[in-house]
Design a protein around this motif. Sequence first.
Motif, PDB file in Angstrom:
ATOM      1  N   SER A  53      -9.955   8.380  15.312  1.00  0.00           N
ATOM      2  CA  SER A  53      -9.727   8.871  16.671  1.00  0.00           C
ATOM      3  C   SER A  53      -8.947  10.188  16.650  1.00  0.00           C
ATOM      4  CB  SER A  53      -8.983   7.824  17.502  1.00  0.00           C
ATOM      5  OG  SER A  53      -7.814   7.380  16.825  1.00  0.00           O
ATOM      6  N   GLY A  54      -9.293  11.067  17.569  1.00  0.00           N
ATOM      7  CA  GLY A  54      -8.620  12.354  17.670  1.00  0.00           C
ATOM      8  C   GLY A  54      -8.888  13.287  16.507  1.00  0.00           C
ATOM      9  N   GLY A  55      -9.923  12.987  15.703  1.00  0.00           N
ATOM     10  CA  GLY A  55     -10.200  13.822  14.537  1.00  0.00           C
ATOM     11  C   GLY A  55      -9.295  13.559  13.361  1.00  0.00           C
ATOM     12  N   MET A  56      -8.587  12.430  13.388  1.00  0.00           N
ATOM     13  CA  MET A  56      -7.666  12.075  12.300  1.00  0.00           C
ATOM     14  C   MET A  56      -8.262  10.921  11.495  1.00  0.00           C
ATOM     15  SD  MET A  56      -4.116  12.238  14.520  1.00  0.00           S
ATOM     16  CE  MET A  56      -4.803  11.352  15.942  1.00  0.00           C
ATOM     17  N   PRO A  57      -8.603  11.134  10.228  1.00  0.00           N
ATOM     18  CA  PRO A  57      -9.318  10.099   9.463  1.00  0.00           C
ATOM     19  C   PRO A  57      -8.587   8.767   9.367  1.00  0.00           C
ATOM     20  CG  PRO A  57      -9.430  12.206   8.336  1.00  0.00           C
ATOM     21  CD  PRO A  57      -8.475  12.388   9.472  1.00  0.00           C
ATOM     22  N   THR A  58      -7.257   8.760   9.413  1.00  0.00           N
ATOM     23  CA  THR A  58      -6.518   7.505   9.261  1.00  0.00           C
ATOM     24  C   THR A  58      -5.943   7.004  10.581  1.00  0.00           C
ATOM     25  OG1 THR A  58      -4.553   8.768   8.585  1.00  0.00           O
ATOM     26  CG2 THR A  58      -5.977   7.907   6.837  1.00  0.00           C
ATOM     27  N   ALA A  59      -6.487   7.486  11.703  1.00  0.00           N
ATOM     28  CA  ALA A  59      -6.108   6.978  13.026  1.00  0.00           C
ATOM     29  C   ALA A  59      -7.221   6.093  13.566  1.00  0.00           C
ATOM     30  CB  ALA A  59      -5.855   8.137  13.991  1.00  0.00           C
ATOM     31  N   PHE A  60      -6.876   5.275  14.566  1.00  0.00           N
ATOM     32  CA  PHE A  60      -7.904   4.484  15.242  1.00  0.00           C
ATOM     33  C   PHE A  60      -7.456   4.159  16.653  1.00  0.00           C
ATOM     34  CE2 PHE A  60      -5.295   1.249  13.056  1.00  0.00           C
ATOM     35  CZ  PHE A  60      -4.986   0.388  14.094  1.00  0.00           C
ATOM     36  N   CYS A  61      -8.424   3.781  17.466  1.00  0.00           N
ATOM     37  CA  CYS A  61      -8.160   3.318  18.829  1.00  0.00           C
ATOM     38  C   CYS A  61      -8.962   2.039  19.037  1.00  0.00           C
ATOM     39  CB  CYS A  61      -8.559   4.384  19.844  1.00  0.00           C
ATOM     40  SG  CYS A  61      -8.427   3.842  21.565  1.00  0.00           S
ATOM     41  N   ALA A  62      -8.275   0.920  19.214  1.00  0.00           N
ATOM     42  CA  ALA A  62      -8.916  -0.392  19.344  1.00  0.00           C
ATOM     43  C   ALA A  62      -8.741  -0.904  20.770  1.00  0.00           C
ATOM     44  CB  ALA A  62      -8.312  -1.374  18.354  1.00  0.00           C
ATOM     45  N   THR A  63      -9.823  -1.390  21.361  1.00  0.00           N
ATOM     46  CA  THR A  63      -9.803  -1.840  22.757  1.00  0.00           C
ATOM     47  C   THR A  63     -10.432  -3.224  22.877  1.00  0.00           C
ATOM     48  OG1 THR A  63     -10.067   0.475  23.443  1.00  0.00           O
ATOM     49  CG2 THR A  63     -10.441  -1.223  25.120  1.00  0.00           C
ATOM     50  N   TRP A  64      -9.773  -4.089  23.655  1.00  0.00           N
ATOM     51  CA  TRP A  64     -10.325  -5.415  23.964  1.00  0.00           C
ATOM     52  C   TRP A  64     -10.209  -5.633  25.460  1.00  0.00           C
ATOM     53  CZ3 TRP A  64      -8.441 -10.108  25.957  1.00  0.00           C
ATOM     54  CH2 TRP A  64      -9.300 -11.203  25.800  1.00  0.00           C
ATOM     55  N   ARG A  65     -11.351  -5.907  26.096  1.00  0.00           N
ATOM     56  CA  ARG A  65     -11.400  -6.036  27.556  1.00  0.00           C
ATOM     57  C   ARG A  65     -11.704  -7.475  27.954  1.00  0.00           C
ATOM     58  NH1 ARG A  65     -13.819  -1.223  26.153  1.00  0.00           N
ATOM     59  NH2 ARG A  65     -12.946   0.650  27.134  1.00  0.00           N
ATOM     60  N   ASN A  66     -11.032  -7.909  29.005  1.00  0.00           N
ATOM     61  CA  ASN A  66     -11.278  -9.242  29.537  1.00  0.00           C
ATOM     62  C   ASN A  66     -11.314  -9.161  31.061  1.00  0.00           C
ATOM     63  OD1 ASN A  66     -11.738 -12.028  28.923  1.00  0.00           O
ATOM     64  ND2 ASN A  66      -9.682 -12.507  29.690  1.00  0.00           N
TER      65      ASN A  66
ATOM     66  N   TYR B 121       0.841  -1.202   0.000  1.00  0.00           N
ATOM     67  CA  TYR B 121       0.000   0.000   0.000  1.00  0.00           C
ATOM     68  C   TYR B 121       0.877   1.253   0.000  1.00  0.00           C
ATOM     69  CZ  TYR B 121      -4.372  -2.542   1.084  1.00  0.00           C
ATOM     70  OH  TYR B 121      -5.478  -3.350   1.056  1.00  0.00           O
ATOM     71  N   ALA B 122       1.859   1.294   0.866  1.00  0.00           N
ATOM     72  CA  ALA B 122       2.857   2.368   0.906  1.00  0.00           C
ATOM     73  C   ALA B 122       2.225   3.753   0.803  1.00  0.00           C
ATOM     74  CB  ALA B 122       3.895   2.164  -0.201  1.00  0.00           C
ATOM     75  N   GLU B 123       1.281   4.027   1.698  1.00  0.00           N
ATOM     76  CA  GLU B 123       0.617   5.329   1.704  1.00  0.00           C
ATOM     77  C   GLU B 123       1.349   6.273   2.655  1.00  0.00           C
ATOM     78  OE1 GLU B 123      -4.002   4.176   1.243  1.00  0.00           O
ATOM     79  OE2 GLU B 123      -2.931   3.176   2.875  1.00  0.00           O
ATOM     80  N   THR B 124       1.440   7.534   2.276  1.00  0.00           N
ATOM     81  CA  THR B 124       2.251   8.480   3.043  1.00  0.00           C
ATOM     82  C   THR B 124       1.406   9.236   4.070  1.00  0.00           C
ATOM     83  OG1 THR B 124       2.014  10.130   1.296  1.00  0.00           O
ATOM     84  CG2 THR B 124       3.929   8.701   1.199  1.00  0.00           C
ATOM     85  N   ALA B 125       2.087  10.074   4.853  1.00  0.00           N
ATOM     86  CA  ALA B 125       1.523  10.707   6.044  1.00  0.00           C
ATOM     87  C   ALA B 125       0.185  11.382   5.787  1.00  0.00           C
ATOM     88  CB  ALA B 125       2.508  11.738   6.598  1.00  0.00           C
ATOM     89  N   TRP B 126      -0.770  11.092   6.665  1.00  0.00           N
ATOM     90  CA  TRP B 126      -2.127  11.629   6.691  1.00  0.00           C
ATOM     91  C   TRP B 126      -3.014  11.097   5.571  1.00  0.00           C
ATOM     92  CZ3 TRP B 126      -2.712  13.222  11.285  1.00  0.00           C
ATOM     93  CH2 TRP B 126      -1.755  14.013  11.935  1.00  0.00           C
ATOM     94  N   ARG B 127      -2.477  10.216   4.719  1.00  0.00           N
ATOM     95  CA  ARG B 127      -3.248   9.714   3.576  1.00  0.00           C
ATOM     96  C   ARG B 127      -3.236   8.181   3.534  1.00  0.00           C
ATOM     97  NH1 ARG B 127      -4.692  14.234   4.150  1.00  0.00           N
ATOM     98  NH2 ARG B 127      -4.551  15.930   2.628  1.00  0.00           N
ATOM     99  N   GLU B 128      -3.163   7.543   4.714  1.00  0.00           N
ATOM    100  CA  GLU B 128      -3.025   6.085   4.784  1.00  0.00           C
ATOM    101  C   GLU B 128      -4.403   5.417   4.834  1.00  0.00           C
ATOM    102  OE1 GLU B 128      -0.151   7.993   7.891  1.00  0.00           O
ATOM    103  OE2 GLU B 128      -2.243   8.209   7.242  1.00  0.00           O
ATOM    104  N   TYR B 129      -5.246   5.718   3.855  1.00  0.00           N
ATOM    105  CA  TYR B 129      -6.643   5.290   3.900  1.00  0.00           C
ATOM    106  C   TYR B 129      -6.804   3.770   3.877  1.00  0.00           C
ATOM    107  CZ  TYR B 129      -7.262  10.219   2.726  1.00  0.00           C
ATOM    108  OH  TYR B 129      -7.203  11.589   2.724  1.00  0.00           O
ATOM    109  N   ARG B 130      -6.160   3.109   2.926  1.00  0.00           N
ATOM    110  CA  ARG B 130      -6.321   1.655   2.813  1.00  0.00           C
ATOM    111  C   ARG B 130      -5.638   0.943   3.978  1.00  0.00           C
ATOM    112  NH1 ARG B 130      -4.144   0.256  -3.001  1.00  0.00           N
ATOM    113  NH2 ARG B 130      -2.638   1.851  -2.384  1.00  0.00           N
TER     114      ARG B 130
END
Length: 534
Positions: free
Chosen positions: A60-73, A31-40
């Motif tokens: 997350s944080g208003g950044m389209p290519t960011a995420f926050c993933a949580t798993w609770r046990n 994919y090799a997508e550059t900063a702020w454009r890592e959509y795929r």
Amino acid sequence: MTTQTQRDALTQRVEALMPKLSEWNQTIWHYAETAWREYRSARFYVDLLREHGFEVEEGSGGMPTAFCATWRNGEGPTLGGYAEYDAVPGNCQAADVVKRPRDNLSPWAGGHTDPHSALGMGSLGGFLAMQALMKEQGITGTLKFFGEPAEKVRGSKPIHAARGYYDDLDAAISFHPFYMLPLCNTTRWDTHCGAAYGVIYNFLCDSPETWMTRGSHSPIAASHASARAPGANDAVTQMYLNAKALREHVLASGLNWSMNEAILNAGQATADNLAAQMSQIQYFIRVSSVEQAEHVVRGLDHIAESVAKLTHCRVERHWVAKSRPGLPNHALAELTYANLERVGAPRLGEEAIELARQIQANLGMTPMEKPFLADVETLRKPQDAERELRQILPPNQTHFTSDDYTEYSWHAPTVRLYIGRPALAPRDDGGAYPDWVMNALGGLAPCIDPMIETAAKTVGLTLLDLFQQPEALSAAQAEFERRTGGGIGGYQWLSPLCDYEPPIHFRWPEYITTPRGENDWVIPAPNECSQAPR
């Protein structure tokens, strides 16, 4: 207390995951997508983590290519880690033993240099293996895994930090492929990455008609027969030249710091006699302390304001990054290194060795019996790496090099882990290898997979210890309390510096689709910007 049976089970889960981790790494690498454009790339991680039962906040944080993933046990510590996936423009190298761009792309398109593709998979592998063990053995706690875009401009982590995403972490693990000696197969000790500021100056020529005088015979402001305003192109070139010339007058010589620039926009694509209305130049400053970073920006502000007056423009300043220097945690560094010792350094097999020899032969060299750098397969104690690193630094320099993992270190005990990535042994003639070689090795599975596996096992074992050994986590947290003068908000704590919105609307390089084809790059291929001789 962690048992050997649990450690064996964890490493076996990583080994079972390796075919998938290798395949996933190839996906992100290509994919090799550059900063702020890592959509795929971001989409790939989000879908994958949801398949594994994580709750994922996209953007997350208003950044389209960011995420926050949580798993609770159940109840227990919250342990964090992350993937990065941004590539670098101008490094479009195929996974091959010769220099060539990836198929159907410009050589100036993006490519993974560090490689962040394998960084993400090394960390993810440890988290997924730990998740499987927690399900099977009833180990309680929370795994929190972030998608961190735009690391090359230290983009996402200052924003995540300022918006509270790290505040519930009890500890964090930061993994990075080795990028310079002595930081190979070790953990960082005292000298962590420094502060970094990124800033864009936008020059705007709003009123070219008010420049000096214009001929009364012309009905337009930019007559071919009259002087026109210098405009935004003159501004950006003057900014570029004066910042170079005045660099030594901003910070004293002898300090270990860097300032790099990139022209993002320069006027308009026209040959008419019009003053360029807009231009943009980005500066990225890597220094030891926040105070030094702010001093450099004051110097750049002065130059920008002077240039704007000279060229009949006004200037705007926009922030890309304000990132804090790193905070050590010896307890967590020792714990992680002990697990790296259990795993052992990466081992490059015969298939990798043969590929390395082919590269050397294609460079006109006699292939070596042992073509890889020995350090890639050698462990180095953190204290030894620290002593070696200090030999090249001034005694009063507290931080060195640049990476925004440092943001985690002000919110929870954080370790910085380095694992050896494939690099060729020094040439007999003393020459340097071309940069495409390291990039290609990062895309050749037999060469890069040993690093991914070693990282995943080390990350997973460290997560296991932090869940199973309360005393180890308590020691790391006690050190964090001491170094910050009381934890988050303590008298020695440095609060997030980010006071700006995510800089996602600038013209960052990206892949586009046009009538000329799919996935064209905004920078044309050589045959599109050159002419055959007449």
